[in-house]
Design an enzyme around this catalytic site. Structure first.
Site, short mmCIF file in Angstrom:
data_model
loop_
_atom_site.label_atom_id
_atom_site.label_comp_id
_atom_site.label_asym_id
_atom_site.label_seq_id
_atom_site.Cartn_x
_atom_site.Cartn_y
_atom_site.Cartn_z
N VAL A 44 0.85 -1.20 0.00
CA VAL A 44 0.00 0.00 0.00
C VAL A 44 0.88 1.25 0.00
CG1 VAL A 44 -1.79 1.27 1.24
CG2 VAL A 44 -1.88 -1.22 1.18
N CYS A 45 1.90 1.22 0.85
CA CYS A 45 2.80 2.39 0.93
C CYS A 45 3.46 2.68 -0.41
CB CYS A 45 3.88 2.16 1.99
SG CYS A 45 3.23 1.87 3.64
N THR A 46 3.82 1.64 -1.14
CA THR A 46 4.47 1.83 -2.44
C THR A 46 3.54 2.59 -3.39
OG1 THR A 46 5.77 -0.17 -2.13
CG2 THR A 46 5.49 0.59 -4.40
N LEU A 49 3.16 6.42 -2.02
CA LEU A 49 4.26 7.37 -2.30
C LEU A 49 4.37 7.63 -3.79
CD1 LEU A 49 4.89 6.57 0.72
CD2 LEU A 49 7.17 7.48 0.19
#
Ligand code: BEZ
Length: 211
Positions: A44-46, A49
């Site tokens: 999810v973070c990928t 960002l």
């Protein structure tokens, strides 16, 4: 205690992927978006960002600088950026703070012990040029944030700071706005010459005044 709206956003110095920064110097006279994520090399973070990077020009147009934070170290951030760029078809150029000692995370209460004592949650702070906290958001780990919503909030903040108006549910830049309660109905034509509608005595709308 969590940071609340209109609190002063704390300053800090930190190592980032763009070198050491002093947060206030980095923001200068503009707006800021500070956002944390739990961990590098997570799915999810990928996407988050990457999405922020795709929208960076839109934040620039609004005079807003972006700064990401996680508790992972600098070398990890630098390696991860390669994956973000490759998979999200972008080129991340905003700085990511390496915060392994949780200095920034603790200042902004980004660690929520009931979720994880060691990682930051998905927090967002929008900070105005006078360094006041104007928006806080906290999302759960499994839910990626909507970064277009941050642009919408910036549009509303930048409008309502200059005009006696507020913005209705789901408002988007260019749509009608609500005349502020401090404006007497008889004064509306002078203040908002583009026209107005009185839907209820407490609900009066006008075309967006700065368009
Ligand atoms: C993710 O970015 O996919 C993620 C990070 C931490 C916990 C759960 C999901």
């Amino acid at each position: 205690m969590a940071l609340l709206l209109e609190d002063t956003a704390p300053n800090f110095k930190a190592q980032t992927t763009a070198g050491e920064i002093d947060f206030y110097e980095f923001l200068g006279d503009g707006w800021g978006v500070l956002f944390s994520h739990p961990s590098d090399f997570t799915p999810v973070c990928t996407t988050e960002l990457g999405r922020m990077s795709q929208l960076q020009d839109e934040f620039r147009k609004r005079g807003a600088k972006i700064l990401a934070v996680s508790v992972d170290p600098l070398e990890s951030h630098k390696e991860w950026i390669k994956d973000i760029n490759e998979t999200q078809h972008t080129s991340v150029s905003y700085p990511i703070v390496a915060d392994p000692d949780k200095k920034v995370a603790n200042l902004y209460r980004m660690v929520h012990p009931n979720w994880s004592g060691s990682h930051t949650v998905r927090s967002v702070f929008i900070i105005s040029p006078d360094k006041k906290v104007k928006l806080t958001l906290t999302y759960p780990a499994a839910t990626g944030r909507n970064f277009v919503e941050l642009l919408r909030v910036l549009d509303s903040l930048q409008l309502t700071v200059n005009y006696a108006v507020s913005t209705p549910a789901d408002w988007k830049d260019g749509e009608d706005v609500i005349v502020g309660g401090s404006v007497k109905t008889e004064d509306i034509p002078k203040k908002f010459p583009k026209g107005h509608k009185i839907i209820k005595p407490y609900l009066r709308t006008t075309p967006q005044p700065n368009k």
